[in-house]
Design a protein around this motif. Structure first.
Motif, PDB file in Angstrom:
ATOM      1  N   ASP A  34       0.834  -1.216   0.000  1.00 14.52           N
ATOM      2  CA  ASP A  34       0.000   0.000   0.000  1.00 14.52           C
ATOM      3  C   ASP A  34       0.865   1.261   0.000  1.00 14.52           C
ATOM      4  OD1 ASP A  34      -2.278  -1.582   0.003  1.00 14.52           O
ATOM      5  OD2 ASP A  34      -2.629  -1.372   2.149  1.00 14.52           O
ATOM      6  N   THR A  35       1.907   1.276   0.809  1.00 18.43           N
ATOM      7  CA  THR A  35       2.829   2.415   0.859  1.00 18.43           C
ATOM      8  C   THR A  35       3.511   2.616  -0.487  1.00 18.43           C
ATOM      9  OG1 THR A  35       3.235   2.108   3.222  1.00 18.43           O
ATOM     10  CG2 THR A  35       4.917   3.307   1.982  1.00 18.43           C
ATOM     11  N   ASP A  36       4.023   1.526  -1.052  1.00 23.66           N
ATOM     12  CA  ASP A  36       4.713   1.599  -2.341  1.00 23.66           C
ATOM     13  C   ASP A  36       3.774   2.053  -3.457  1.00 23.66           C
ATOM     14  OD1 ASP A  36       6.963   0.665  -1.019  1.00 23.66           O
ATOM     15  OD2 ASP A  36       6.843  -1.362  -1.864  1.00 23.66           O
ATOM     16  N   SER A  37       2.553   1.534  -3.462  1.00 27.39           N
ATOM     17  CA  SER A  37       1.586   1.914  -4.495  1.00 27.39           C
ATOM     18  C   SER A  37       1.279   3.407  -4.432  1.00 27.39           C
ATOM     19  CB  SER A  37       0.302   1.098  -4.358  1.00 27.39           C
ATOM     20  OG  SER A  37       0.569  -0.264  -4.626  1.00 27.39           O
ATOM     21  N   ALA A  38       1.141   3.930  -3.234  1.00 22.56           N
ATOM     22  CA  ALA A  38       0.900   5.371  -3.077  1.00 22.56           C
ATOM     23  C   ALA A  38       2.093   6.170  -3.597  1.00 22.56           C
ATOM     24  CB  ALA A  38       0.623   5.704  -1.612  1.00 22.56           C
ATOM     25  N   LYS A  39       3.296   5.697  -3.347  1.00 24.58           N
ATOM     26  CA  LYS A  39       4.496   6.370  -3.863  1.00 24.58           C
ATOM     27  C   LYS A  39       4.518   6.347  -5.388  1.00 24.58           C
ATOM     28  CE  LYS A  39       7.577   5.392   0.034  1.00 24.58           C
ATOM     29  NZ  LYS A  39       8.773   4.626   0.461  1.00 24.58           N
ATOM     30  N   ILE A  40       4.142   5.224  -5.973  1.00 24.55           N
ATOM     31  CA  ILE A  40       4.118   5.108  -7.432  1.00 24.55           C
ATOM     32  C   ILE A  40       3.091   6.066  -8.030  1.00 24.55           C
ATOM     33  CG2 ILE A  40       3.531   3.574  -9.367  1.00 24.55           C
ATOM     34  CD1 ILE A  40       4.797   1.280  -7.663  1.00 24.55           C
ATOM     35  N   VAL A  41       1.903   6.090  -7.474  1.00 22.77           N
ATOM     36  CA  VAL A  41       0.851   6.983  -7.977  1.00 22.77           C
ATOM     37  C   VAL A  41       1.306   8.438  -7.880  1.00 22.77           C
ATOM     38  CG1 VAL A  41      -1.505   7.809  -7.532  1.00 22.77           C
ATOM     39  CG2 VAL A  41      -1.024   5.350  -7.567  1.00 22.77           C
ATOM     40  N   ALA A  42       1.929   8.818  -6.777  1.00 24.18           N
ATOM     41  CA  ALA A  42       2.433  10.196  -6.614  1.00 24.18           C
ATOM     42  C   ALA A  42       3.545  10.477  -7.624  1.00 24.18           C
ATOM     43  CB  ALA A  42       2.939  10.406  -5.189  1.00 24.18           C
ATOM     44  N   TYR A  43       4.441   9.523  -7.845  1.00 20.62           N
ATOM     45  CA  TYR A  43       5.531   9.687  -8.808  1.00 20.62           C
ATOM     46  C   TYR A  43       4.975   9.889 -10.218  1.00 20.62           C
ATOM     47  CZ  TYR A  43       9.537   8.492 -11.745  1.00 20.62           C
ATOM     48  OH  TYR A  43      10.525   8.502 -12.698  1.00 20.62           O
ATOM     49  N   LEU A  44       4.001   9.073 -10.587  1.00 21.38           N
ATOM     50  CA  LEU A  44       3.406   9.180 -11.920  1.00 21.38           C
ATOM     51  C   LEU A  44       2.765  10.550 -12.119  1.00 21.38           C
ATOM     52  CD1 LEU A  44       1.800   5.624 -12.151  1.00 21.38           C
ATOM     53  CD2 LEU A  44       3.912   6.400 -13.260  1.00 21.38           C
ATOM     54  N   ALA A  45       2.042  11.009 -11.112  1.00 21.28           N
ATOM     55  CA  ALA A  45       1.392  12.326 -11.202  1.00 21.28           C
ATOM     56  C   ALA A  45       2.423  13.448 -11.271  1.00 21.28           C
ATOM     57  CB  ALA A  45       0.461  12.525 -10.012  1.00 21.28           C
ATOM     58  N   ALA A  46       3.432  13.392 -10.424  1.00 17.59           N
ATOM     59  CA  ALA A  46       4.454  14.445 -10.373  1.00 17.59           C
ATOM     60  C   ALA A  46       5.267  14.528 -11.664  1.00 17.59           C
ATOM     61  CB  ALA A  46       5.391  14.216  -9.192  1.00 17.59           C
ATOM     62  N   ASN A  47       5.375  13.402 -12.371  1.00 19.68           N
ATOM     63  CA  ASN A  47       6.171  13.365 -13.598  1.00 19.68           C
ATOM     64  C   ASN A  47       5.311  13.322 -14.864  1.00 19.68           C
ATOM     65  OD1 ASN A  47       9.183  13.068 -12.778  1.00 19.68           O
ATOM     66  ND2 ASN A  47       8.051  11.782 -11.348  1.00 19.68           N
ATOM     67  N   ASN A  48       4.014  13.585 -14.705  1.00 21.31           N
ATOM     68  CA  ASN A  48       3.065  13.604 -15.838  1.00 21.31           C
ATOM     69  C   ASN A  48       3.170  12.347 -16.704  1.00 21.31           C
ATOM     70  OD1 ASN A  48       1.959  16.178 -15.211  1.00 21.31           O
ATOM     71  ND2 ASN A  48       3.826  17.107 -16.030  1.00 21.31           N
ATOM     72  N   ILE A  49       3.274  11.203 -16.069  1.00 22.24           N
ATOM     73  CA  ILE A  49       3.343   9.925 -16.785  1.00 22.24           C
ATOM     74  C   ILE A  49       1.925   9.385 -16.881  1.00 22.24           C
ATOM     75  CG2 ILE A  49       4.283   7.592 -16.786  1.00 22.24           C
ATOM     76  CD1 ILE A  49       6.660   8.729 -15.146  1.00 22.24           C
ATOM     77  N   THR A  50       1.480   9.197 -18.112  1.00 24.81           N
ATOM     78  CA  THR A  50       0.100   8.759 -18.341  1.00 24.81           C
ATOM     79  C   THR A  50       0.078   7.372 -18.983  1.00 24.81           C
ATOM     80  OG1 THR A  50       0.091   9.848 -20.495  1.00 24.81           O
ATOM     81  CG2 THR A  50      -0.693  11.133 -18.605  1.00 24.81           C
ATOM     82  N   ASP A  51      -1.118   6.897 -19.210  1.00 27.10           N
ATOM     83  CA  ASP A  51      -1.343   5.590 -19.840  1.00 27.10           C
ATOM     84  C   ASP A  51      -0.708   4.447 -19.065  1.00 27.10           C
ATOM     85  OD1 ASP A  51      -2.790   6.783 -21.930  1.00 27.10           O
ATOM     86  OD2 ASP A  51      -0.949   7.144 -23.076  1.00 27.10           O
ATOM     87  N   VAL A  52      -0.661   4.566 -17.762  1.00 27.25           N
ATOM     88  CA  VAL A  52      -0.130   3.508 -16.915  1.00 27.25           C
ATOM     89  C   VAL A  52      -1.292   2.636 -16.454  1.00 27.25           C
ATOM     90  CG1 VAL A  52       1.065   2.991 -14.751  1.00 27.25           C
ATOM     91  CG2 VAL A  52       1.842   4.877 -16.185  1.00 27.25           C
ATOM     92  N   LYS A  53      -1.098   1.351 -16.574  1.00 26.78           N
ATOM     93  CA  LYS A  53      -2.123   0.400 -16.153  1.00 26.78           C
ATOM     94  C   LYS A  53      -1.671  -0.274 -14.859  1.00 26.78           C
ATOM     95  CE  LYS A  53      -3.863  -0.562 -20.792  1.00 26.78           C
ATOM     96  NZ  LYS A  53      -3.564   0.738 -21.279  1.00 26.78           N
ATOM     97  N   HIS A  54      -2.651  -0.765 -14.119  1.00 27.14           N
ATOM     98  CA  HIS A  54      -2.388  -1.477 -12.863  1.00 27.14           C
ATOM     99  C   HIS A  54      -2.835  -2.916 -13.065  1.00 27.14           C
ATOM    100  CE1 HIS A  54      -3.248  -1.967  -8.320  1.00 27.14           C
ATOM    101  NE2 HIS A  54      -1.976  -2.158  -8.558  1.00 27.14           N
ATOM    102  N   ASP A  55      -1.874  -3.811 -13.132  1.00 31.29           N
ATOM    103  CA  ASP A  55      -2.169  -5.227 -13.323  1.00 31.29           C
ATOM    104  C   ASP A  55      -2.877  -5.774 -12.091  1.00 31.29           C
ATOM    105  OD1 ASP A  55      -1.190  -7.804 -15.001  1.00 31.29           O
ATOM    106  OD2 ASP A  55      -1.103  -8.242 -12.848  1.00 31.29           O
ATOM    107  N   PRO A  56      -3.852  -6.666 -12.257  1.00 31.10           N
ATOM    108  CA  PRO A  56      -4.546  -7.240 -11.098  1.00 31.10           C
ATOM    109  C   PRO A  56      -3.616  -7.918 -10.090  1.00 31.10           C
ATOM    110  CG  PRO A  56      -5.620  -7.917 -13.137  1.00 31.10           C
ATOM    111  CD  PRO A  56      -4.379  -7.167 -13.518  1.00 31.10           C
ATOM    112  N   ARG A  57      -2.431  -8.339 -10.540  1.00 31.74           N
ATOM    113  CA  ARG A  57      -1.475  -8.976  -9.623  1.00 31.74           C
ATOM    114  C   ARG A  57      -0.676  -7.950  -8.834  1.00 31.74           C
ATOM    115  NH1 ARG A  57       0.629 -12.779 -14.268  1.00 31.74           N
ATOM    116  NH2 ARG A  57      -0.071 -10.930 -15.362  1.00 31.74           N
TER     117      ARG A  57
END
Length: 158
Positions: A34-57
């Protein structure tokens, strides 16, 4: 002689019990994810990285180029890739222009992510630490979120 071995065995059991690492915090994989996922989401937003998918795994990925879509590597494939691995602060910790290895011999994030592209494809993997090296990270900080850019040059499914 038997008594010596019994006493030696008892000593080893007691030594193991006394050296237990009770002062270390328990590793909670779900909380870390959960902590890591929140960091990833924040990183993607801060770096304007789009079209990222979240695999069910549980991994996050961005397909740059699907490659040859006729076939893709399976989880046991022997692959040849070019890759670069970085941390969230953009520190590069590993890279190769040509690595040949089995997908069953690498971190779980690669085993899940690389089959999403075909030969000639390119993918960015954003991996919570449980899909990388977790708390046993070696030369990189423990529980590090990892980012890999992987180009799949070739593969042979097994």
């Amino acid at each position: 002689m038997k008594r010596f071995f019994l006493l030696g065995g008892l000593f080893l059991v007691l030594l193991a019990a006394c050296t237990k690492k009770d002062n270390l915090p328990a590793y909670d994989a779900i909380a870390q994810y959960d902590t890591d996922s929140a960091k990833i989401v924040a990183y993607l937003a801060a770096n304007n990285i789009t079209d990222v998918k979240h695999d069910p795994r549980g991994i996050f990925y961005q397909i740059i180029n699907r490659g040859d879509t006729k076939d893709s590597a399976n989880a046991a494939a022997f692959v040849t890739v070019a890759y670069k691995g970085t941390l969230l602060d953009k520190t590069m910790f590993d890279s190769s222009d040509s690595l040949s290895i089995g997908l069953n011999q690498v971190i779980q994030g690669w085993t899940i992510g690389v089959p999403k592209i075909g030969k000639g494809g390119e993918i960015n993997l954003f991996l919570p630490s449980i899909y990388g090296y977790g708390p046993n990270a070696g030369r990189i900080p423990a529980n590090s979120v990892l980012i890999f850019n992987v180009k799949l040059k070739n593969f042979v499914n097994r």
